[in-house]
Write a protein that holds these residues in place. Structure first.
Motif, mmCIF file in Angstrom:
data_model
loop_
_atom_site.group_PDB
_atom_site.id
_atom_site.type_symbol
_atom_site.label_atom_id
_atom_site.label_comp_id
_atom_site.label_asym_id
_atom_site.label_seq_id
_atom_site.Cartn_x
_atom_site.Cartn_y
_atom_site.Cartn_z
ATOM 1 N N LEU A 167 0.848 -1.286 -0.105
ATOM 2 C CA LEU A 167 -0.078 -0.212 0.076
ATOM 3 C C LEU A 167 1.001 1.110 -0.162
ATOM 4 C CD1 LEU A 167 -3.064 0.721 -0.049
ATOM 5 C CD2 LEU A 167 -2.857 0.851 2.566
ATOM 6 N N ASP A 168 0.836 1.992 -0.919
ATOM 7 C CA ASP A 168 1.572 3.066 -1.462
ATOM 8 C C ASP A 168 0.797 4.553 -0.760
ATOM 9 O OD1 ASP A 168 3.851 2.258 -2.454
ATOM 10 O OD2 ASP A 168 2.826 1.996 -4.238
ATOM 11 N N LEU A 169 1.225 5.076 0.308
ATOM 12 C CA LEU A 169 0.485 6.178 1.119
ATOM 13 C C LEU A 169 0.969 7.530 0.613
ATOM 14 C CD1 LEU A 169 -0.113 4.732 4.488
ATOM 15 C CD2 LEU A 169 -1.863 4.700 2.676
ATOM 16 N N LYS A 170 0.203 8.449 0.432
ATOM 17 C CA LYS A 170 0.904 9.875 0.116
ATOM 18 C C LYS A 170 -0.217 10.800 0.769
ATOM 19 C CE LYS A 170 0.749 13.480 -3.472
ATOM 20 N NZ LYS A 170 0.412 13.612 -5.018
ATOM 21 N N LEU A 171 0.340 11.617 1.530
ATOM 22 C CA LEU A 171 -0.300 12.607 2.488
ATOM 23 C C LEU A 171 -0.096 13.951 2.020
ATOM 24 C CD1 LEU A 171 -1.885 13.073 5.186
ATOM 25 C CD2 LEU A 171 0.213 13.485 6.399
ATOM 26 N N GLU A 172 -1.263 14.886 1.820
ATOM 27 C CA GLU A 172 -1.239 16.123 1.571
ATOM 28 C C GLU A 172 -2.147 17.037 2.574
ATOM 29 O OE1 GLU A 172 -2.687 16.961 -2.380
ATOM 30 O OE2 GLU A 172 -1.461 15.440 -3.241
ATOM 31 N N ILE A 173 -1.388 17.924 3.069
ATOM 32 C CA ILE A 173 -2.162 18.887 4.146
ATOM 33 C C ILE A 173 -2.172 20.365 3.361
ATOM 34 C CG2 ILE A 173 -1.866 20.168 6.379
ATOM 35 C CD1 ILE A 173 -0.080 17.616 7.307
ATOM 36 N N ASN A 174 -3.351 20.804 3.275
ATOM 37 C CA ASN A 174 -4.009 22.235 2.720
ATOM 38 C C ASN A 174 -3.119 22.188 1.062
ATOM 39 O OD1 ASN A 174 -5.116 22.894 4.781
ATOM 40 N ND2 ASN A 174 -3.638 24.271 5.542
ATOM 41 N N GLY A 175 -3.367 20.765 0.447
ATOM 42 C CA GLY A 175 -2.661 20.846 -0.979
ATOM 43 C C GLY A 175 -1.245 20.759 -1.020
ATOM 44 N N VAL A 176 -0.471 20.753 0.172
ATOM 45 C CA VAL A 176 1.095 20.575 0.192
ATOM 46 C C VAL A 176 1.360 19.166 0.608
ATOM 47 C CG1 VAL A 176 3.198 21.576 1.026
ATOM 48 C CG2 VAL A 176 1.294 23.024 0.408
ATOM 49 N N TYR A 177 2.449 18.525 -0.297
ATOM 50 C CA TYR A 177 2.580 17.156 0.021
ATOM 51 C C TYR A 177 3.380 17.364 1.102
ATOM 52 C CZ TYR A 177 5.623 13.023 -0.203
ATOM 53 O OH TYR A 177 6.207 11.807 0.046
ATOM 54 N N ALA A 178 3.004 16.246 2.066
ATOM 55 C CA ALA A 178 3.483 16.289 3.531
ATOM 56 C C ALA A 178 4.040 14.937 3.957
ATOM 57 C CB ALA A 178 2.276 16.256 4.397
ATOM 58 N N GLY A 179 4.206 13.875 3.074
ATOM 59 C CA GLY A 179 4.992 12.766 3.349
ATOM 60 C C GLY A 179 4.566 11.840 2.616
ATOM 61 N N GLY A 180 4.974 10.544 2.878
ATOM 62 C CA GLY A 180 4.320 9.335 2.387
ATOM 63 C C GLY A 180 5.019 7.995 2.971
ATOM 64 N N SER A 181 4.699 6.854 2.798
ATOM 65 C CA SER A 181 5.252 5.583 3.209
ATOM 66 C C SER A 181 4.675 4.355 2.082
ATOM 67 C CB SER A 181 4.718 5.543 4.646
ATOM 68 O OG SER A 181 5.540 4.351 5.295
ATOM 69 N N GLU A 182 5.451 3.359 2.323
ATOM 70 C CA GLU A 182 5.061 2.150 1.922
ATOM 71 C C GLU A 182 4.646 0.898 2.825
ATOM 72 O OE1 GLU A 182 8.474 1.313 -0.724
ATOM 73 O OE2 GLU A 182 7.961 2.163 -2.301
ATOM 74 N N ILE A 183 3.550 0.271 2.848
ATOM 75 C CA ILE A 183 3.394 -0.558 3.866
ATOM 76 C C ILE A 183 3.275 -2.123 3.367
ATOM 77 C CG2 ILE A 183 1.784 -1.240 5.758
ATOM 78 C CD1 ILE A 183 0.967 1.797 5.931
ATOM 79 N N TYR A 184 3.982 -2.984 3.595
ATOM 80 C CA TYR A 184 3.761 -4.269 3.133
ATOM 81 C C TYR A 184 2.819 -5.094 3.763
ATOM 82 C CZ TYR A 184 7.880 -3.055 0.167
ATOM 83 O OH TYR A 184 8.527 -2.558 -0.681
ATOM 84 N N GLU A 185 2.193 -5.997 3.091
ATOM 85 C CA GLU A 185 1.503 -6.985 3.919
ATOM 86 C C GLU A 185 2.289 -7.997 4.755
ATOM 87 O OE1 GLU A 185 -0.844 -8.219 5.388
ATOM 88 O OE2 GLU A 185 -2.308 -8.578 4.209
ATOM 89 N N GLY A 186 2.075 -8.021 6.180
ATOM 90 C CA GLY A 186 2.805 -8.636 7.030
ATOM 91 C C GLY A 186 3.867 -8.206 7.538
ATOM 92 N N GLY A 187 4.120 -6.899 7.130
ATOM 93 C CA GLY A 187 5.105 -6.118 7.545
ATOM 94 C C GLY A 187 5.003 -5.116 8.550
ATOM 95 N N GLY A 188 5.827 -4.439 8.917
ATOM 96 C CA GLY A 188 5.941 -3.127 9.860
ATOM 97 C C GLY A 188 5.474 -1.916 8.918
ATOM 98 N N ILE A 189 5.788 -0.925 9.653
ATOM 99 C CA ILE A 189 5.319 0.422 8.857
ATOM 100 C C ILE A 189 6.696 1.283 9.367
ATOM 101 C CG2 ILE A 189 4.383 0.952 11.126
ATOM 102 C CD1 ILE A 189 2.386 3.092 9.312
ATOM 103 N N ASN A 190 7.121 1.960 8.195
ATOM 104 C CA ASN A 190 7.907 3.257 8.281
ATOM 105 C C ASN A 190 7.504 4.429 8.546
ATOM 106 O OD1 ASN A 190 9.951 1.417 7.509
ATOM 107 N ND2 ASN A 190 9.628 1.540 5.452
ATOM 108 N N GLU A 191 8.264 5.645 9.436
ATOM 109 C CA GLU A 191 7.743 6.802 9.542
ATOM 110 C C GLU A 191 7.400 7.459 7.940
ATOM 111 O OE1 GLU A 191 6.950 8.320 12.203
ATOM 112 O OE2 GLU A 191 6.973 6.407 13.327
ATOM 113 N N LEU A 192 6.459 8.540 8.268
ATOM 114 C CA LEU A 192 6.714 9.080 6.776
ATOM 115 C C LEU A 192 7.863 10.097 6.464
ATOM 116 C CD1 LEU A 192 3.397 11.345 7.353
ATOM 117 C CD2 LEU A 192 3.862 9.975 5.762
#
Length: 375
Positions: free
Chosen positions: A154-179
């Motif tokens: 799952l590729d995540l992309k976060l925007e706040i007030n239209g400005v790119y604020a970060g993203g992350s990749e989450i794999y099935e069965g795995g952990g999670i990285n910080e933005l």
């Protein structure tokens, strides 16, 4: 100036679609049937403290943090559940109008797959024992480790007030990285969320209470509804090198101070709620199913103190409940604050979500004079 929210618009979050909460007041009561979205609204509000932080997003996942993914919901599944499962387009979108500006949050998720060897999957995604491997080498084990598998991602992309604020990749069965992205300004400096069962942990915000001697004395008076002989509450540090400690209650009923955990859930919940008010000073306090564990005989005095102290400390209050009795007590326990109250009833029907807003006084009139159901 306190960070108050005047309007909230949720386009998509979990099962909520196109929900508008307008003309929010100092005291806001959310009610409705089970699964009507009350807790989800509080989660949205909670996110405005640090919307750029995945530590904050992880707190919304409803995932038991002490369980590894192998024994509970994975991070992949938990993040997936933040989106509307009935919509192929994975998008979270909502905004709030504060007294100091507008905050618009949008997160998108893209489902993909990545091919990698089982060996790399174990190493990089940290899914241990994926194929039941043993430390001792066995025939054919290397062949299995070098085999290629397709791992959902799952590729995540976060925007706040239209400005790119970060993203992350989450794999099935795995952990999670910080933005990986920008750290933007904090929009609300102080948001406190209290779950229905938080009191069972025995953790309260006593240090904030002890810094306000007048409110501490008031709190003790309220707690006499739970123990009429209560004298004081203190935090006692552990004896082994000062590590750890516990909250102790001194009562005339007992010769020695007792641990807070010895008391019933009512006492623990009351102390938690009241101390949380002080912790939320100048910010926002979110109380989910606020009446849980509070006995009906103690509701009026406890709720009155909470409402009045929120006003003193400039705390905007949001509460959820589906208890008719608790809502009635809350509306009536502080008549001088009824103009500062608003009650929102959430409905989930065939046409989507809708909401009915009533002022505090109108809600009492609808309930008492017209005999209508507020929930």
């Amino acid at each position: 100036m306190a960070d108050f929210i005047s309007n909230l618009y949720i386009h998509s979050f979990r099962g909520i679609h196109s929900l508008e909460l307008e003309d929010l007041n100092k005291i806001n009561i959310l009610t409705g049937d089970n699964n009507s979205g009350k807790t989800s609204v509080l989660e949205v509000l909670q996110s405005f403290a640090r919307p750029y932080s995945f530590r904050m997003w992880r707190s919304l996942l409803r995932k038991e943090p002490r369980l590894p993914s192998a024994f509970g919901m994975s991070y992949y599944e938990a993040f997936f559940n933040l989106f509307d499962i009935e919509n192929d387009e994975k998008k979270i979108e909502y905004r709030a109008e504060f007294n100091n500006g507008l905050v618009d949050i949008k997160m998108t998720g893209r489902e993909t797959e990545e091919e990698m060897s089982v060996r790399d999957y174990e190493k990089n995604v940290q899914m241990m024992h994926y194929i039941g491997r043993k430390e001792d080498s066995e025939e054919g084990e290397d062949d299995i480790a070098d085999s290629i598998i397709a791992v959902p991602k799952l590729d995540l992309k976060l925007e706040i007030n239209g400005v790119y604020a970060g993203g992350s990749e989450i794999y099935e069965g795995g952990g999670i990285n910080e933005l990986s992205g920008r750290v933007l300004n904090e929009y609300v400096k102080n948001i406190i969320y209290i779950s229905p069962v938080r009191h069972a942990e025995g953790r309260v915000y006593l240090s904030e209470v002890l810094d306000h001697s007048d409110l501490y004395e008031e709190m003790l008076e309220v707690l006499k509804d739970y123990d009429e002989d209560i004298i004081s509450i203190n935090y006692v540090r552990g004896t082994r090198g000062g590590i750890g400690g516990e909250y102790k209650i001194l009562s005339r009923t007992h010769k020695k101070a007792l641990s807070l955990n010895v008391y019933g859930d009512g006492m623990k919940k009351a102390i938690l709620l009241m101390s949380a008010v002080l912790k939320a000073k100048g910010g926002i306090l979110l109380l989910d199913e606020f009446e849980t564990a509070i006995h009906t005989s103690a509701m009026e005095k406890t709720f009155k103190w909470i409402l009045e102290t929120c006003q003193k400390l400039h705390v905007q209050l949001f509460l959820t409940s589906h208890s008719k009795e608790a809502i009635s007590v809350l509306l009536k326990c502080a008549p001088h604050l009824q103009d500062d109250m608003a009650l929102y009833t959430l409905y989930n029907d065939n046409e989507g979500m809708s909401v009915r807003r009533l002022s505090g006084k109108k809600a009492i009139e609808v309930q008492d004079d017209m005999g209508l159901e507020l929930r």
